[in-house]
Write a protein that holds these residues in place. Structure first.
Motif, mmCIF file in Angstrom:
data_model
loop_
_atom_site.group_PDB
_atom_site.id
_atom_site.type_symbol
_atom_site.label_atom_id
_atom_site.label_comp_id
_atom_site.label_asym_id
_atom_site.label_seq_id
_atom_site.Cartn_x
_atom_site.Cartn_y
_atom_site.Cartn_z
ATOM 1 N N UNK B 201 0.835 -1.200 0.000
ATOM 2 C CA UNK B 201 0.000 0.000 0.000
ATOM 3 C C UNK B 201 0.866 1.245 0.000
ATOM 4 N N UNK B 202 0.209 2.383 0.113
ATOM 5 C CA UNK B 202 0.919 3.649 -0.002
ATOM 6 C C UNK B 202 0.681 4.516 1.228
ATOM 7 N N UNK B 203 1.666 5.349 1.538
ATOM 8 C CA UNK B 203 1.481 6.408 2.520
ATOM 9 C C UNK B 203 1.180 7.665 1.723
ATOM 10 N N UNK B 204 0.089 8.347 2.066
ATOM 11 C CA UNK B 204 -0.274 9.523 1.282
ATOM 12 C C UNK B 204 -0.390 10.749 2.182
ATOM 13 N N UNK B 205 -0.217 11.915 1.576
ATOM 14 C CA UNK B 205 -0.474 13.191 2.247
ATOM 15 C C UNK B 205 -1.170 14.064 1.215
ATOM 16 N N UNK B 206 -2.478 14.201 1.356
ATOM 17 C CA UNK B 206 -3.239 14.942 0.348
ATOM 18 C C UNK B 206 -3.175 14.237 -0.988
ATOM 19 N N UNK B 207 -2.765 14.997 -2.021
ATOM 20 C CA UNK B 207 -2.702 14.380 -3.341
ATOM 21 C C UNK B 207 -1.275 13.942 -3.694
ATOM 22 N N UNK B 208 -0.507 13.620 -2.650
ATOM 23 C CA UNK B 208 0.842 13.112 -2.901
ATOM 24 C C UNK B 208 1.053 11.790 -2.172
ATOM 25 N N UNK B 209 1.931 10.990 -2.754
ATOM 26 C CA UNK B 209 2.343 9.739 -2.126
ATOM 27 C C UNK B 209 3.678 10.004 -1.455
ATOM 28 N N UNK B 210 3.780 9.686 -0.166
ATOM 29 C CA UNK B 210 5.040 10.000 0.530
ATOM 30 C C UNK B 210 5.852 8.753 0.850
ATOM 31 N N UNK B 211 5.264 7.598 0.584
ATOM 32 C CA UNK B 211 6.008 6.376 0.847
ATOM 33 C C UNK B 211 5.190 5.159 0.486
ATOM 34 N N UNK B 212 5.807 4.006 0.701
ATOM 35 C CA UNK B 212 5.101 2.751 0.417
ATOM 36 C C UNK B 212 5.187 1.843 1.641
ATOM 37 N N UNK B 213 4.087 1.146 1.929
ATOM 38 C CA UNK B 213 4.099 0.093 2.939
ATOM 39 C C UNK B 213 4.598 -1.180 2.262
ATOM 40 N N UNK B 214 5.538 -1.852 2.901
ATOM 41 C CA UNK B 214 6.060 -3.072 2.295
ATOM 42 C C UNK B 214 6.105 -4.178 3.347
ATOM 43 N N UNK B 215 6.361 -5.397 2.860
ATOM 44 C CA UNK B 215 6.503 -6.529 3.777
ATOM 45 C C UNK B 215 7.767 -6.390 4.619
ATOM 46 N N UNK B 216 8.613 -5.398 4.302
ATOM 47 C CA UNK B 216 9.813 -5.149 5.098
ATOM 48 C C UNK B 216 9.779 -3.756 5.710
ATOM 49 N N UNK B 217 8.580 -3.279 6.004
ATOM 50 C CA UNK B 217 8.451 -1.984 6.661
ATOM 51 C C UNK B 217 8.084 -0.872 5.697
ATOM 52 N N UNK B 218 7.884 0.311 6.261
ATOM 53 C CA UNK B 218 7.495 1.461 5.442
ATOM 54 C C UNK B 218 8.745 2.149 4.896
ATOM 55 N N UNK B 219 8.706 2.493 3.621
ATOM 56 C CA UNK B 219 9.840 3.143 2.970
ATOM 57 C C UNK B 219 9.360 4.468 2.390
ATOM 58 N N UNK B 220 10.011 5.562 2.789
ATOM 59 C CA UNK B 220 9.646 6.881 2.278
ATOM 60 C C UNK B 220 10.110 7.054 0.846
ATOM 61 N N UNK B 221 9.376 7.881 0.088
ATOM 62 C CA UNK B 221 9.710 8.049 -1.323
ATOM 63 C C UNK B 221 9.381 9.455 -1.782
ATOM 64 N N UNK B 222 10.308 10.058 -2.520
ATOM 65 C CA UNK B 222 10.050 11.353 -3.144
ATOM 66 C C UNK B 222 9.107 11.201 -4.320
ATOM 67 N N UNK B 223 9.341 10.158 -5.102
ATOM 68 C CA UNK B 223 8.474 9.830 -6.233
ATOM 69 C C UNK B 223 8.336 8.326 -6.292
ATOM 70 N N UNK B 224 7.215 7.877 -6.804
ATOM 71 C CA UNK B 224 6.977 6.439 -6.915
ATOM 72 C C UNK B 224 6.571 6.114 -8.341
#
Lengths: 89, 407
Positions: B201-224
């Motif tokens: 899944x994704x971590x979102x803030x408004x209309x932006x994605x700030x990271x991804x949920x993974x089977x190895x924890x949450x990873x922050x991302x500038x762009x996906x």
């Protein structure tokens, strides 16, 4: 090979059937009310779940009747779409 | 490994297996051919190297491991010819550039015509290809027999071969080695290739994605960037983005290893099979999708039977070969049989999906334009027509039937 249970003919091989995709896609009640995005959505977008999907099959090489089943798209396990058929009656 | 009673050192690895960092400039979902090529061109063309390519299984173990390795660019429509021929030109550069053998062989592809209408359509496509600078020829049955002597070009067939288009620059490449060559270069440039790391899944803030949920924890991302093929819908559904994708099983198969008998790629729309011989010697066959939706990575036997019947009719000597393996992948098909490459309603989330049955041939081209899209936030001119907005505007790139093969 899927074994598909036709509600009228019983269990038959997949080769006797044709696939009809997602079930219960209703034609818009007032198409003129739809904007381009909604119309595009109706034309082109269908459910694509990994899991339960209610879908249409037609028994082309048998009774030639359409019916719906619920199939798990990850396991291919099929169950009759009984609740939905009752609703629509 | 024990050699002569001594233990030899483990061979050099082609890439590290790093632990994921907590944040990356760019996260790419899917370490198949397209994901790897995207990371490669992000680093090579745009100087972006703080990249993680996240893979739920093992590197290049999805459709990259399951395709029939055919590379060609003889598509009818302008937007398709431009995109696929750009990919083919990159394939022609990559053996030297990647410096890792992947057996790119421009053995040519024959697209057979079996009916008068098909012949007219095929010739139209060949003329369109020429106008677009894509090499194309029309061959008569006698000329076809010279290119591919094992093909039955006699009139005795139920659907005789009455002609074929021929693209000499088309061919095959060894799919696994392509992935490994790209992965090695990505790794050298500092890209983290992270296997066994499923994005859920994704971590979102408004209309932006700030990271991804993974089977190895949450990873922050500038762009996906999503390069997840058949599982794209599963991810985009979590964001409420409805893409016009249907995931289907696509099967392929291989014979035992044989002496070289098949000099090129042969594709037949009408009887519907395509064939080639792998570098190692297996006859490799494929055709269309199983009609129903499915994520099971398995298809039905009757689809295999139909393809084999067509293959044996066209190639009588195949009747002596043994089918060794069949397998399936999950391909995401769009209503117009063209991919979706572009931005999404989430400002920093981009999709590369909908390649259906034809993604392998586009690997470097898809990577090139998707890297551009991610790096600049806007599509490259080659993928401008391929945004998801075409399903609202109606400007479809309708390659169903127009392309050289049915989907």
């Amino acid at each position: 090979m899927l074994l598909i249970r036709c509600p009228w003919c019983g269990d038959r091989d997949e080769v006797e059937f044709r696939y009809g995709g997602q079930a219960d896609v209703a034609y818009p009640t007032d198409p003129h009310e739809l904007d381009d995005a909604e119309w595009g959505n109706f034309l082109f977008v269908r459910a694509n779940p990994m899991g339960a999907l209610t879908e249409r099959w037609v028994h082309t090489a048998g009774c030639r009747r359409w019916f719906s089943v619920v199939r798990d798209t990850a396991t291919n396990e099929m169950t009759p779409d009984i609740p939905r058929r009752r609703e629509s009656r | 490994m024990v050699v002569d009673g001594h233990t030899s050192p483990a061979p050099d690895r082609l890439w590290r297996n790093p632990e994921p960092k907590s944040n990356y400039d760019v996260v790419i979902v899917g370490a198949g051919g397209h994901g790897l090529a995207t990371a490669y061109y992000l680093a090579r063309n745009h100087g972006v190297t703080d990249i993680a390519v996240l893979e739920r299984g093992w590197l290049a173990g999805g459709n990259m491991a399951r395709n029939t390795t055919i590379i060609r660019s003889n598509y009818l429509l302008d937007a398709s010819a431009a995109l696929y021929d750009h990919a083919l030109r990159l394939w022609e550069e990559l053996p030297e550039e990647l410096d890792h053998e992947f057996h790119f062989s421009q053995c040519g592809v024959l697209n057979l015509a079996h009916t008068e209408q098909e012949a007219r359509d095929a010739r139209r496509r060949a003329f369109a290809n020429e106008l677009n600078g894509v090499d194309a020829e029309w061959l008569t049955p006698d000329e076809i027999a010279e290119v591919c002597p094992i093909l039955d070009t006699s009139p005795r067939l139920r659907y005789p071969v009455i002609g074929a288009t021929y693209q000499r620059r088309a061919g095959v490449a060894k799919h696994d080695h392509v992935a490994w060559a790209l992965a090695r270069k990505c790794d050298e440039m500092g890209v983290d290739l992270i296997q066994n790391c499923e994005v859920t899944g994704f971590v979102t803030a408004g209309d932006r994605v700030t990271g991804v949920h993974t089977s190895r924890g949450t990873i922050g991302a500038g762009r996906v960037g999503l390069a997840a093929a058949g599982r794209t819908s599963v991810l985009t559904d979590t964001l409420g983005i409805s893409l016009p994708l249907q995931s289907h099983p696509l099967q392929a198969m291989a014979s035992e290893i044989l002496e070289p008998v098949h000099p090129c790629v042969v594709m037949s729309n009408h009887v519907h099979v395509y064939t080639s011989q792998a570098h190692k010697g297996e006859l490799v066959l494929g055709a269309g999708i199983d009609t129903h939706n499915g994520y099971a990575q398995r298809g039905s036997v009757h689809v295999v039977e139909n393809q084999l019947a067509a293959a044996v009719e066209l190639f009588p000597i195949f009747g002596r070969a043994h089918l060794l393996r069949t397998w399936a992948g999950t391909v995401d098909v769009t209503p117009d049989a063209s991919p979706i490459i572009g931005p999404t309603p989430y400002g920093n989330l981009f999709v590369n999906c909908g390649w259906g049955t034809g993604g392998f041939k586009a690997t470097p081209g898809a990577g090139w334009v998707f890297a551009h899209t991610i790096a600049t936030g806007a599509p490259h001119p080659l993928n401008e027509p391929y945004g998801m907005e075409r399903f609202t505007s109606g400007a479809l790139i309708d390659e169903h039937g127009a392309a050289a093969v049915a989907h």
